[in-house]
Enzyme design. Sequence first.
Site, mmCIF file in Angstrom:
data_model
loop_
_atom_site.group_PDB
_atom_site.id
_atom_site.type_symbol
_atom_site.label_atom_id
_atom_site.label_comp_id
_atom_site.label_asym_id
_atom_site.label_seq_id
_atom_site.Cartn_x
_atom_site.Cartn_y
_atom_site.Cartn_z
ATOM 1 N N HIS A 17 0.816 -1.363 0.238
ATOM 2 C CA HIS A 17 -0.016 -0.110 0.116
ATOM 3 C C HIS A 17 0.811 1.246 -0.076
ATOM 4 O O HIS A 17 0.628 2.174 -0.581
ATOM 5 C CB HIS A 17 -0.773 -0.032 1.223
ATOM 6 C CG HIS A 17 -1.955 -0.839 1.334
ATOM 7 N ND1 HIS A 17 -2.165 -1.981 2.350
ATOM 8 C CD2 HIS A 17 -2.742 -1.466 0.265
ATOM 9 C CE1 HIS A 17 -3.110 -2.617 2.117
ATOM 10 N NE2 HIS A 17 -3.321 -2.563 0.934
ATOM 11 N N LYS A 41 -15.357 -7.339 7.660
ATOM 12 C CA LYS A 41 -15.954 -8.004 8.609
ATOM 13 C C LYS A 41 -15.634 -8.210 10.194
ATOM 14 O O LYS A 41 -16.443 -7.941 11.199
ATOM 15 C CB LYS A 41 -16.962 -9.252 8.116
ATOM 16 C CG LYS A 41 -18.001 -9.085 7.211
ATOM 17 C CD LYS A 41 -18.820 -10.608 7.160
ATOM 18 C CE LYS A 41 -19.459 -10.505 5.775
ATOM 19 N NZ LYS A 41 -19.226 -11.397 4.801
ATOM 20 N N ARG A 90 -2.238 -6.014 -8.436
ATOM 21 C CA ARG A 90 -1.005 -7.110 -8.221
ATOM 22 C C ARG A 90 -1.003 -8.133 -9.132
ATOM 23 O O ARG A 90 0.096 -8.389 -9.451
ATOM 24 C CB ARG A 90 -1.219 -7.738 -6.755
ATOM 25 C CG ARG A 90 -1.153 -6.631 -5.555
ATOM 26 C CD ARG A 90 -1.744 -7.303 -4.282
ATOM 27 N NE ARG A 90 -3.082 -7.706 -4.360
ATOM 28 C CZ ARG A 90 -3.873 -8.039 -3.454
ATOM 29 N NH1 ARG A 90 -3.278 -8.327 -2.199
ATOM 30 N NH2 ARG A 90 -5.287 -8.294 -3.782
ATOM 31 N N SER A 128 -3.243 -7.505 2.993
ATOM 32 C CA SER A 128 -3.258 -7.485 4.453
ATOM 33 C C SER A 128 -3.598 -8.512 5.219
ATOM 34 O O SER A 128 -3.314 -9.045 6.099
ATOM 35 C CB SER A 128 -4.458 -6.373 4.768
ATOM 36 O OG SER A 128 -3.953 -5.095 4.318
#
Length: 163
Positions: A17, A41, A90, A128
């Site tokens: 990032h 979530k 990516r 992540s």
Amino acid sequence: MTRAIYPGSFDPVTRGHLDIIERAGRTMEHLTVAVLVNSVKNPLFTVEERVELLRRETAHLPNVEVTSFNGLLVDFARESGAKVIIRGLRAVTDFEYELQMAQTNRKIAPEVDTLFLTTSLEYAYLSSSIVKEVALYDGDISAFVTPEVEHAVKEKMKQKQNR
Ligand code: PNS
């Protein structure tokens, strides 16, 4: 003035990032890194914590600001006067989802364009989720995130294990 938005979940921000932020910040006159509220979530970090980590990691970039947003991305783009959305690509696996999002956003707001930056090769595998997975099993995440983020992730994992 070219204002752009780099939206995402950033749970947590990775070196991949940061690479996109640095490069987009060099190309755009102003870049808003925007953390979507409620995008994940079961997030590891609260939105406020994610914004704070991003602010620390981008403090040296004068034309980059970090904030959070709620609702549709294009509405947020319109409110902030941004005509460009930045997304990182990516691998080909990202393409379908990214294309769908970009085309949907363009249909709703034709004046806002999505620009894709290809992720630097060294971060092409990184996400992540991978960072969280490795950290969960006490693996070394120093190649994936900055020392500050690494510390924050480890603290969170400790809290999780003590619950
Ligand atoms: O880091 P992520 O999770 O891949 O980011 C996804 C994000 C935040 C860019 C996307 O979910 C988003 O823009 N959500 C806001 C809601 C919206 O505008 N949806 C319509 C786009 S199809």
